[in-house]
Design a protein around this motif. Structure first.
Motif, mmCIF file in Angstrom:
data_model
loop_
_atom_site.group_PDB
_atom_site.id
_atom_site.type_symbol
_atom_site.label_atom_id
_atom_site.label_comp_id
_atom_site.label_asym_id
_atom_site.label_seq_id
_atom_site.Cartn_x
_atom_site.Cartn_y
_atom_site.Cartn_z
ATOM 1 N N LYS A 42 -4.688 -4.450 12.340
ATOM 2 C CA LYS A 42 -4.010 -5.771 13.463
ATOM 3 C C LYS A 42 -2.823 -5.541 13.404
ATOM 4 N N ASP A 43 -2.206 -4.137 13.991
ATOM 5 C CA ASP A 43 -0.878 -4.050 14.231
ATOM 6 C C ASP A 43 -0.390 -4.550 15.037
ATOM 7 N N THR A 44 -0.830 -5.498 16.177
ATOM 8 C CA THR A 44 -0.207 -6.326 17.168
ATOM 9 C C THR A 44 0.533 -7.526 16.375
ATOM 10 N N ILE A 45 -0.044 -7.994 15.274
ATOM 11 C CA ILE A 45 0.647 -9.105 14.448
ATOM 12 C C ILE A 45 1.427 -8.529 13.325
ATOM 13 N N SER A 46 0.801 -7.459 12.504
ATOM 14 C CA SER A 46 1.502 -6.910 11.320
ATOM 15 C C SER A 46 2.173 -5.463 11.801
ATOM 16 N N ASP B 295 0.280 -2.963 9.074
ATOM 17 C CA ASP B 295 -0.930 -2.453 9.787
ATOM 18 C C ASP B 295 -0.368 -1.270 10.762
ATOM 19 N N GLY B 296 0.737 -1.373 11.129
ATOM 20 C CA GLY B 296 1.359 -0.267 12.056
ATOM 21 C C GLY B 296 1.231 0.919 11.118
ATOM 22 N N THR B 297 1.939 0.912 9.824
ATOM 23 C CA THR B 297 1.811 2.136 9.347
ATOM 24 C C THR B 297 0.484 2.847 9.108
ATOM 25 N N ASN C 122 0.759 -1.233 0.144
ATOM 26 C CA ASN C 122 -0.194 -0.039 0.072
ATOM 27 C C ASN C 122 0.773 1.234 0.144
ATOM 28 N N ARG C 123 0.103 2.478 -0.307
ATOM 29 C CA ARG C 123 1.114 3.687 -0.304
ATOM 30 C C ARG C 123 0.612 4.483 0.692
ATOM 31 N N ASP C 124 1.698 5.264 1.455
ATOM 32 C CA ASP C 124 1.515 6.340 2.471
ATOM 33 C C ASP C 124 0.391 7.494 1.739
ATOM 34 N N GLN D 22 -0.332 4.556 12.374
ATOM 35 C CA GLN D 22 0.688 5.662 12.797
ATOM 36 C C GLN D 22 0.005 6.767 11.749
ATOM 37 N N ILE D 23 -0.385 6.607 10.496
ATOM 38 C CA ILE D 23 -0.662 7.558 9.621
ATOM 39 C C ILE D 23 -2.012 8.294 10.114
ATOM 40 N N PHE D 24 -2.800 7.465 10.588
ATOM 41 C CA PHE D 24 -4.147 7.891 11.098
ATOM 42 C C PHE D 24 -3.911 8.659 12.184
ATOM 43 N N GLN D 25 -3.119 8.183 13.171
ATOM 44 C CA GLN D 25 -2.750 8.890 14.533
ATOM 45 C C GLN D 25 -2.308 10.294 14.190
#
Ligand code: NAP
Ligand code: MG
Length: 403
Positions: A210-214, A218-220, A182-184, A223-226
């Motif tokens: 599912k950023d605990t696993i990915s 998914d962390g990206t 995916n793209r930022d 973070q972008i949303f936050q």
């Protein structure tokens, strides 16, 4: 009666088949008698798209960029059978896809609720809106069938030709392999559209992944949303008294089922695909689902979520009166008129939209409804109306409400 005036035109996009018939009826009976309708008209019916080599769709999308609000009738997405039926020059692309690509928007689907159909989930009292990130992930993945032992690696080559490698798996036998991306900038557009729409409707926004696993992928997203929330939206959300929160997808699912509804749930592409069908089915009927495309810079395009209702059209063409439900088409118009009123500072237009929606729901709740609703109704059905009679029944209630 004095008709309500409009300042700025709406982009009006006509469409195909049965919904094109409903479009006319809704305008003639429920809009033009009461509103001095100002629209820029684009005929996205398939014959006109073919005639203009689909330029009309591009023009309509650009008009939405200029005027900021559009309303669209359902349109045919051609397949091989349609190419033959309409004698098309080409198998034109989906107009919704073309418009979405030009506006860079996210689609929000919301059920229209009445006491006539109770949601399957007993606690749901208000609609749940799903926003699906319609870009990337598994939908653009590259897949590989592994036939025997070997090492799978992720290789990234940067602009200077430097390679970075990660081992995915050492296969000892056959299996499968998949590469996703995916793209930022796409994730950022998605976040901004979701936050804008939450502000525009005054509802809380949930986002799940599912950023605990990915942790990276998914962390990206998380973070972008936050970051966008903190830097661009937090103040406005607090002023409006709404919240943004992130939670894990499995926790979100449990909370959604226990909730009363009345919020926006932003989902990654696959989650949104699956969850929107679950939520819409649990609310009752495709004919009672609206959809709005929101771009990150604040353009809005409203439509019904259903298609052109081809089966009814073939019967209508033979001279039969059909009982096709116009409610989602009516709500596309009221959504657009209300948004136009908000942007132009013309509260009369917003008030008209509210009254027309209420007249539509009241008609159903008085027991007058189209066939699709009568089959699902949990209240007494007094009259199964054809589209025309149903629209006339709404008009009677609207006139009363406006007088
Ligand atoms: P559809 O038009 O949504 O209709 C499927 C069935 O759902 C209908 O046959 C009807 O069932 C029921 N239905 C849908 N809307 C209804 C309404 N307002 N009132 C009463 N019943 C309703 O989907 P489709 O038949 O798969 O697609 C037809 C055409 O629409 C296709 O050419 C497709 O490309 C296009 N399409 C356009 C859009 C869009 O523009 N956004 C979206 C989806 C599909 P019964 O026949 O059992 O009464
Ligand atoms: Mg799906």
């Amino acid at each position: 009666m004095k008709r309500i005036e409009m300042k700025t035109p709406l982009v009006e996009m006509d469409g195909d088949e049965m919904t094109r018939v409903l479009w006319r009826m809704v305008k003639d009976e429920l809009l033009t008698p009461f509103v001095e309708l100002k629209t820029e008209y684009y005929d996205l019916g398939l014959p006109r798209r073919d005639e203009t080599d689909d330029q009309i769709t591009v023009d309509a999308a650009n008009a939405i960029k200029r005027l900021h609000v559009g309303v669209k009738c359902a349109t045919i997405t051609p397949n091989a059978q349609r190419v033959e039926e309409y004698g098309l020059k080409e198998m034109w692309k989906s107009p919704n896809g073309t418009i979405r690509a030009i506006l860079d928007g996210t689609v929000f689907r919301t059920p229209i609720t009445t006491t006539c159909i109770r949601p399957v989930v007993k606690t749901w009292k208000k609609p749940i809106t799903i926003a699906r990130h319609a870009y990337g992930d598994v939908y653009k993945a590259t897949e590989y069938r592994v036939e025997g032992p070997g090492k799978a690696e992720l290789v990234f080559t940067d602009g200077e030709g430097n390679e970075t490698r990660r081992t995915v798996f050492g296969f000892e036998g056959p299996g499968v392999l998949q590469g996703q991306y995916n793209r930022d900038d796409s994730i950022s557009s998605f976040a901004r559209s979701a936050m804008r729409y939450a502000l525009s409707t005054g509802q809380d926004l949930w986002f799940s992944a599912k950023d605990t696993i990915s942790k990276q992928y998914d962390g990206t997203f998380r973070q972008i949303f936050q970051k966008i929330y903190e830097e661009e939206f937090r103040a406005a959300f607090e002023e409006k008294g709404i919240t943004y929160f992130y939670t894990l997808i499995d926790d979100a699912v449990a909370r959604v089922i226990r909730s009363e509804g009345g919020f926006i749930w932003a989902c990654k592409n696959y989650d949104g695909d699956v969850m929107s069908d679950m939520v819409s089915t649990a609310f009752g009927s495709l004919a009672m689902m609206t959809s709005v495309l929101v771009s990150p810079d604040g353009n809005f395009e409203y439509e019904a979520a259903h298609g052109t209702v081809t089966r009814h059209w073939y019967r209508y063409r033979e001279g039969e009166k059909t009982s096709t439900n116009p409610i989602a088409t009516i709500f596309a118009w009221t959504g657009a008129l209300r948004k136009r009123g908000e942007l132009d500072g013309t509260p009369d237009l917003c008030d008209f939209a509210d009254r027309l929606e209420k007249a539509s729901i009241d008609t159903v709740e008085d027991g007058v409804m189209t066939k699709d609703l009568s089959l699902l109704s949990e209240i007494e059905v007094k009259e199964v109306a054809d589209s025309e009679a149903f629209i006339k029944a709404i008009r009677a209630r609207l006139e009363q409400s406006l007088s």
